[in-house]
Design a protein around this motif. Structure first.
Motif, short mmCIF file in Angstrom:
data_model
loop_
_atom_site.label_atom_id
_atom_site.label_comp_id
_atom_site.label_asym_id
_atom_site.label_seq_id
_atom_site.Cartn_x
_atom_site.Cartn_y
_atom_site.Cartn_z
N LEU A 70 0.83 -1.21 0.00
CA LEU A 70 0.00 0.00 0.00
C LEU A 70 0.86 1.26 0.00
O LEU A 70 0.53 2.25 -0.67
N LEU A 71 1.99 1.21 0.73
CA LEU A 71 2.89 2.36 0.75
C LEU A 71 3.50 2.60 -0.63
O LEU A 71 3.61 3.75 -1.09
N ALA A 72 3.89 1.51 -1.31
CA ALA A 72 4.46 1.66 -2.65
C ALA A 72 3.42 2.19 -3.63
O ALA A 72 3.73 3.04 -4.48
N ALA A 73 2.18 1.70 -3.52
CA ALA A 73 1.12 2.20 -4.40
C ALA A 73 0.86 3.68 -4.15
O ALA A 73 0.69 4.47 -5.10
N GLY A 74 0.83 4.07 -2.89
CA GLY A 74 0.63 5.48 -2.57
C GLY A 74 1.77 6.34 -3.06
O GLY A 74 1.56 7.47 -3.55
N ILE A 96 8.23 -5.54 -4.45
CA ILE A 96 7.10 -5.71 -3.52
C ILE A 96 5.98 -6.49 -4.18
O ILE A 96 5.26 -7.26 -3.51
N ILE A 97 5.80 -6.37 -5.50
CA ILE A 97 4.79 -7.19 -6.18
C ILE A 97 5.15 -8.66 -6.08
O ILE A 97 4.30 -9.51 -5.78
N TYR A 98 6.43 -8.98 -6.31
CA TYR A 98 6.87 -10.39 -6.17
C TYR A 98 6.67 -10.88 -4.73
O TYR A 98 6.18 -11.99 -4.51
N THR A 99 7.04 -10.05 -3.77
CA THR A 99 6.96 -10.47 -2.37
C THR A 99 5.53 -10.74 -1.95
O THR A 99 5.24 -11.76 -1.31
N VAL A 100 4.62 -9.84 -2.29
CA VAL A 100 3.23 -10.02 -1.90
C VAL A 100 2.61 -11.22 -2.60
O VAL A 100 1.84 -11.99 -2.01
N ALA A 101 2.96 -11.43 -3.88
CA ALA A 101 2.43 -12.59 -4.60
C ALA A 101 2.93 -13.90 -4.00
O ALA A 101 2.23 -14.91 -4.03
N TRP A 110 -3.72 -10.06 -5.48
CA TRP A 110 -4.50 -9.58 -6.63
C TRP A 110 -4.39 -8.07 -6.80
O TRP A 110 -4.35 -7.56 -7.92
N PHE A 111 -4.33 -7.35 -5.67
CA PHE A 111 -4.16 -5.89 -5.75
C PHE A 111 -2.80 -5.55 -6.37
O PHE A 111 -2.68 -4.60 -7.16
N ALA A 114 -3.02 -6.04 -10.18
CA ALA A 114 -3.75 -4.94 -10.83
C ALA A 114 -2.91 -3.67 -10.85
O ALA A 114 -2.86 -2.95 -11.87
N THR A 115 -2.24 -3.37 -9.75
CA THR A 115 -1.40 -2.17 -9.68
C THR A 115 -0.26 -2.25 -10.67
O THR A 115 0.07 -1.27 -11.36
N GLY A 116 0.37 -3.44 -10.75
CA GLY A 116 1.49 -3.59 -11.67
C GLY A 116 1.09 -3.44 -13.12
O GLY A 116 1.82 -2.85 -13.93
N LEU A 117 -0.09 -3.98 -13.47
CA LEU A 117 -0.55 -3.88 -14.86
C LEU A 117 -0.90 -2.43 -15.24
O LEU A 117 -0.82 -2.06 -16.42
N CYS A 118 -1.30 -1.63 -14.26
CA CYS A 118 -1.67 -0.23 -14.53
C CYS A 118 -0.49 0.73 -14.45
O CYS A 118 -0.55 1.83 -15.04
N ALA A 119 0.57 0.34 -13.72
CA ALA A 119 1.65 1.29 -13.43
C ALA A 119 2.33 1.78 -14.70
O ALA A 119 2.53 2.99 -14.91
#
Length: 401
Positions: A70-74, A96-101, A110-111, A114-119
């Motif tokens: 969430l911090l990285a997305a913000g 962080i995407i790899y870590t959370v997955a 899943w969040f 979605a964030t990675g595909l939009c970034a």
């Protein structure tokens, strides 16, 4: 190197902090190098602030994966709003995407996808490449989206692999517990069976003592020699019964519950001939030889010898195949009784002999070892070099004193 590797595994946050510091240093160099360059967006302070936050995401990614996501997305949204172009520190978003997955909650995974595909698409819209056609802009966005998708796929694959190995470990632990429980049940059942059999042996000896004592009392005055002989019989029988009881108490636990059932006379060494004839009549060729001078044996030793031969021949009939043959050797030594049972059949895995009983109610080698151990003997069992199976036992003879 192994000690260093073990230390790093025990302190993953220290490793992440080290890489966060390295990434922060590279980010500072990158921000400083583009300061004042024409076309560069965002101030140095803003760039350093964004880099600091993203490096902190890497340092704490394993401790707080969902919060760092969430911090990285913000931070990414702040970059878009403040017009701070991407720097080396934005690599933290892939991490962080790899870590959370791999380790985070499912909603966070899943969040992250979605964030990675939009970034990449949002970044391309915010900072388009100059002098590039619309199709080129789309191609660049798609190309930059691939690393985010790959990071999530790798993380999710790692999650699946860890879950698979965890399931295997749990299954192995459960099977090990079940195996131990089955072994304990098998030993307990065999001990109860031995107790029933030895009950008859001890009861027989006590009955002989009672009869001899009554006879000695009756002829004590009229025939002292007969009374003396009866007393000698009582003495030897009593010692034998006491020895059997000591062996029994050494095997069975105190306070074991009683089992109700009928007690029938148990077989002895002389009935091995009948057992072998039964095997021959059922189609199993058996060669039987007795070496040494036969003599009376303790009842427990005779019962153990008979049961070992019975278990071994039944295992041969079950696992040896249609053309299997067996040989039985009964050897009387000065201080022991030797048993050798061999077959030339196809054989079976050692575990089948461990778990499968001779008559479907025993427990194979588990029962044999319990019986042999009860009389203080030794048992050696295993496949023969040329095929088949071999069981060798030595039962010590302890004559009455």
């Amino acid at each position: 190197m192994q000690r260093l590797y073990d230390f790093l595994r025990r302190h993953p946050t220290w490793v992440d902090t080290f890489w966060a510091v390295v990434l922060f240093g590279l980010s500072c160099v990158g921000v400083a190098s583009v300061d004042g360059v024409s076309g560069h967006h965002g101030s140095v302070a803003e760039g350093l602030a964004v880099s600091t936050v993203l490096c902190a995401v890497i340092a704490l990614r394993r401790r707080l994966p969902e919060q760092m996501l969430l911090l990285a997305a913000g931070t990414g949204v702040a970059q878009l709003v403040l017009d701070v172009e991407t720097t080396v520190a934005d690599f933290a978003m892939l991490v962080i995407i790899y870590t959370v997955a791999a380790t985070g909650a499912r909603w966070a995974s899943w969040f992250a996808l979605a964030t990675g595909l939009c970034a990449a698409t949002l970044a391309q819209i915010r900072w388009p490449v100059e002098q590039t056609s619309f199709a080129g802009q789309i191609a660049i966005a798609v190309f930059q989206t691939v690393p985010f998708a790959l990071a999530w796929v790798l993380g999710d694959s790692m999650r699946t692999r860890r879950a698979y190995f965890a399931q295997l470990e749990e299954r192995a632990a459960r099977l090990e517990k079940e195996r131990e429980a089955q072994a304990k049940v098998a030993v307990a059942a065999e001990r109860a069976r031995i107790a029933r059999e030895l009950h008859d042996v001890v009861a027989h000896n006590v009955s002989v003592m009672v009869v001899q004592a009554d006879g000695a009392a009756y002829v004590l005055d009229a025939a002292p020699d007969q009374a003396k002989k009866a007393l000698e019989t009582i003495s030897s029988t009593g010692r034998q019964a006491l020895a059997e009881m000591r062996r029994l108490l050494g095997v069975l636990r105190t306070g074991e519950h009683k089992e109700v059932g009928e007690y029938v006379p148990q077989p002895d060494v002389e009935q091995i001939d009948e057992l072998i004839e039964q095997c021959r009549s059922s189609g199993l060729p058996v060669d039987f030889k007795v070496e040494g001078t036969p003599r009376p044996l303790p009842s427990g030793v005779e019962l153990t010898a008979y049961r070992i031969v019975q278990e071994a021949l039944t295992n041969t009939r079950k696992h040896g195949g249609p053309n299997a043959g067996a040989s039985v050797r009964l050897v009387y030594f000065d201080d022991g009784l030797g048993l050798l049972v061999e077959d030339d059949g196809m054989g079976a895995p050692h575990e089948l002999y461990e778990e499968g009983g001779a008559d479907g109610g025993g427990h194979g080698l588990i029962g044999m070892r319990e019986r042999v151990g009860m009389v203080g003997g030794t048992l050696d069992a295993g496949p023969r070099p040329g095929g088949g199976f071999r069981i060798s036992a030595l039962l010590p003879l302890k004559p009455a004193h």
